[in-house]
Motif scaffolding. Sequence first.
Motif, PDB file in Angstrom:
ATOM      1  N   GLN A   1       0.843  -1.238  -0.218  1.00  0.00           N
ATOM      2  CA  GLN A   1      -0.134  -0.078  -0.142  1.00  0.00           C
ATOM      3  C   GLN A   1       1.097   1.087   0.026  1.00  0.00           C
ATOM      4  O   GLN A   1       2.077   1.428   0.657  1.00  0.00           O
ATOM      5  CB  GLN A   1      -0.770   0.155   1.129  1.00  0.00           C
ATOM      6  CG  GLN A   1      -1.494  -1.122   1.525  1.00  0.00           C
ATOM      7  CD  GLN A   1      -2.930  -1.452   0.558  1.00  0.00           C
ATOM      8  OE1 GLN A   1      -3.437  -0.549   0.001  1.00  0.00           O
ATOM      9  NE2 GLN A   1      -3.404  -2.474   0.720  1.00  0.00           N
ATOM     10  N   GLY A   2       0.338   2.427  -0.596  1.00  0.00           N
ATOM     11  CA  GLY A   2       1.311   3.495  -0.878  1.00  0.00           C
ATOM     12  C   GLY A   2       0.674   4.925  -0.189  1.00  0.00           C
ATOM     13  O   GLY A   2      -0.637   4.701  -0.073  1.00  0.00           O
ATOM     14  N   LEU A   3       1.342   5.745   0.073  1.00  0.00           N
ATOM     15  CA  LEU A   3       0.774   7.034   0.305  1.00  0.00           C
ATOM     16  C   LEU A   3       1.199   8.139  -0.736  1.00  0.00           C
ATOM     17  O   LEU A   3       2.265   8.092  -1.471  1.00  0.00           O
ATOM     18  CB  LEU A   3       1.506   7.753   1.573  1.00  0.00           C
ATOM     19  CG  LEU A   3       1.099   6.756   2.963  1.00  0.00           C
ATOM     20  CD1 LEU A   3       2.106   7.165   3.960  1.00  0.00           C
ATOM     21  CD2 LEU A   3      -0.258   6.925   3.234  1.00  0.00           C
ATOM     22  N   GLY A   4       0.284   9.177  -1.058  1.00  0.00           N
ATOM     23  CA  GLY A   4       0.692  10.224  -1.973  1.00  0.00           C
ATOM     24  C   GLY A   4       1.485  10.963  -1.232  1.00  0.00           C
ATOM     25  O   GLY A   4       1.614  11.191   0.050  1.00  0.00           O
ATOM     26  N   TRP A   5       2.143  11.911  -1.807  1.00  0.00           N
ATOM     27  CA  TRP A   5       3.218  12.815  -1.340  1.00  0.00           C
ATOM     28  C   TRP A   5       2.569  13.946  -0.641  1.00  0.00           C
ATOM     29  O   TRP A   5       3.120  14.246   0.670  1.00  0.00           O
ATOM     30  CB  TRP A   5       3.920  13.409  -2.391  1.00  0.00           C
ATOM     31  CG  TRP A   5       5.159  12.725  -3.138  1.00  0.00           C
ATOM     32  CD1 TRP A   5       5.320  12.199  -4.180  1.00  0.00           C
ATOM     33  CD2 TRP A   5       6.476  12.119  -2.268  1.00  0.00           C
ATOM     34  NE1 TRP A   5       6.517  11.507  -4.598  1.00  0.00           N
ATOM     35  CE2 TRP A   5       6.997  11.545  -3.087  1.00  0.00           C
ATOM     36  CE3 TRP A   5       6.810  12.574  -1.241  1.00  0.00           C
ATOM     37  CZ2 TRP A   5       8.391  10.840  -2.946  1.00  0.00           C
ATOM     38  CZ3 TRP A   5       8.005  11.914  -0.577  1.00  0.00           C
ATOM     39  CH2 TRP A   5       8.612  11.363  -1.701  1.00  0.00           C
ATOM     40  N   ASP A   6       1.237  14.186  -0.973  1.00  0.00           N
ATOM     41  CA  ASP A   6       0.654  15.236  -0.081  1.00  0.00           C
ATOM     42  C   ASP A   6       0.150  14.518   1.308  1.00  0.00           C
ATOM     43  O   ASP A   6       0.242  15.177   2.197  1.00  0.00           O
ATOM     44  CB  ASP A   6      -0.874  15.648  -0.654  1.00  0.00           C
ATOM     45  CG  ASP A   6      -1.786  14.633  -1.297  1.00  0.00           C
ATOM     46  OD1 ASP A   6      -1.372  13.310  -1.316  1.00  0.00           O
ATOM     47  OD2 ASP A   6      -2.938  14.825  -1.246  1.00  0.00           O
ATOM     48  N   GLN A   7      -0.178  13.200   1.194  1.00  0.00           N
ATOM     49  CA  GLN A   7      -0.392  12.691   2.583  1.00  0.00           C
ATOM     50  C   GLN A   7       0.726  12.469   3.487  1.00  0.00           C
ATOM     51  O   GLN A   7       0.507  12.710   4.722  1.00  0.00           O
ATOM     52  CB  GLN A   7      -1.032  11.080   2.327  1.00  0.00           C
ATOM     53  CG  GLN A   7      -2.316  11.118   1.662  1.00  0.00           C
ATOM     54  CD  GLN A   7      -2.702   9.723   1.202  1.00  0.00           C
ATOM     55  OE1 GLN A   7      -1.859   9.176   0.452  1.00  0.00           O
ATOM     56  NE2 GLN A   7      -3.522   9.210   2.064  1.00  0.00           N
TER      57      GLN A   7
END
Length: 595
Positions: free
Chosen positions: A34-40
């Motif tokens: 699972q990944g996170l967006g750079w804004d997250q």
Amino acid sequence: MNTPPQNLALLLQETSFRTPTKKTLFHKENQKYQGLGWDQVQRRVNALASFFLKQGVKTGDRIGILSENRPEWLITDFAALSIGASTVPIYTTLSASEIQYILVDSACEWLALSNKALFQKVSSIQRQVPSLRGMIAFESSVLLDRREIEIPIFGTSDLWNTPTHEDLDRIRKNVGSSELASIIYTSGTTGTPKGVMLTHSNFIQNVVLSEETLKMSSADVHLSFLPLCHVFERMAGHYLMVRLGATIAYAENLDTVPQNISEIRPTFILGVPRFFEKIQTRVMDKVRSASPFRQGLFAYARELGRRKRVGEKTGWMAKLSTPLAEILVYHKFKKGLGGRLRFCVSGGAPLSKEIGEFFCDLGVMIYEGYGLTETAPVITVNRHDRHRFGSVGIPLRTVEVKISEDGEIITRSACVMKGYFRKPVETAQALKDGWFYTGDLGHLDSEGFLFITGRKKELIVTSGGKKITPRPIEVLLEKDPYILRCVLFGEGKKCITALIVPKEAPLAEWALEQKIEHRDYQDLLHNPKIFQFMDGRVQELMKDFAPYERIKFFALLDKDFSQASGELTPTLKVKREVVQNRYKDLLQSFYAAER
């Protein structure tokens, strides 16, 4: 790429503004990445930074990070950097007493850690670390044991919604380039670990120079498995990736790296020599168990690769068979490394020339580099357009390298550390007139390629005044298929002695072929035939060395050195003094026999 900002926190902020929704920081969750967006990522950094501000953390304070590689590691690091605090990374493999030393020496006020096992180490030493005011736990299970600790502990999952502090943006923009970003403790192969003080500018300069040298971009995908405590991974697999806006994925653990490589399919790999050695061993084991036809095909493909590497002219037959080799050998090798690998970078220790050539002959380049914690870290590196096997490359642009009169490598650049934390004497010894004295021995060839020959402190001076650099000899012996590790001794003595750890499986197989009876592996190592066999190999390998450099006596050890026993550093370098003290009676018996 645009001009770099003045501090590392703004490095992240620029990327989050540029590509806010791009996924990064991939980690395994319920057996799926699972990944996170750079804004997250930026929002979580802001939340944790705001929490620290509300807890009274200020510019110049120090926050320890005791965790395996994971998204929270990056988030905690950038949260601290955003408010002018510095981070102190701590290897998870260290003992409680070693962790205590770093926390006390650096006067950490906060500590972020990941799991219950690490929490247990810290809870046992908490009263010996008076500076510690609070802790952050990455896993909620740690909070179940909060009664075991006398200071407040908070779970990160409860902090992600912390409102942004009204002064956070102003504080972040005011963090200067010369501010301390991190104190990284050296592995300490020859003494007490020292805290290396690296500034925001030190890291940013090295990031920018590495980016232009290796021609990387936001399209790159990185599998992070080398410890983030190590400056190599910290710069190249952490800050450089943030600068590029590249994709970072975290390996579950070291055992799952091969599987994670096939899942993530990285575009480059950062590794230490041992990692590449294991790949070579695994490939050759498969080849040996393959059919004679496939063995021949592999050998022919390697030969074609060798000819291309050395620039030999090839005939029409070789040109016709190259596509077949690509399909049946090269492609299969690359697929085992994910299938879209552009290159590898090796650091942390010397890479065997033969391993570099092995990978090259199969179509994968390993660019070996050289650097130290004190230089943030890269000093030199091989690259696509300038490469020489056996060397560690040429200096990065603006980085100066010279060889002192006694053969020591010295360097000067904007990447060189501020000094050793609270150690002015050691700092003065290492930094002279702007030059950092690395402690490594080496030479530059006519084209500027640097070759490492050993460590100055490891230099053995015999009672006859002969000077011997042990590492090249050890590396040569460790290339033997029956030798896993070799460590030389002989300081102030008449001759050179060694402790040798054989490779158990090949040696046991040879013993079986020779019908040597034995009860167990320890019994086998005491068999005179085994000693004669190993002695013959050692003497053959050393036949071209001067008589005073050759090993006169050696012992065979039934197990390798380890971190748990204190014989290896977290970066798997041998602590010579520890090993020498542990086996002093055995080593002394050799010299008694000499008399």
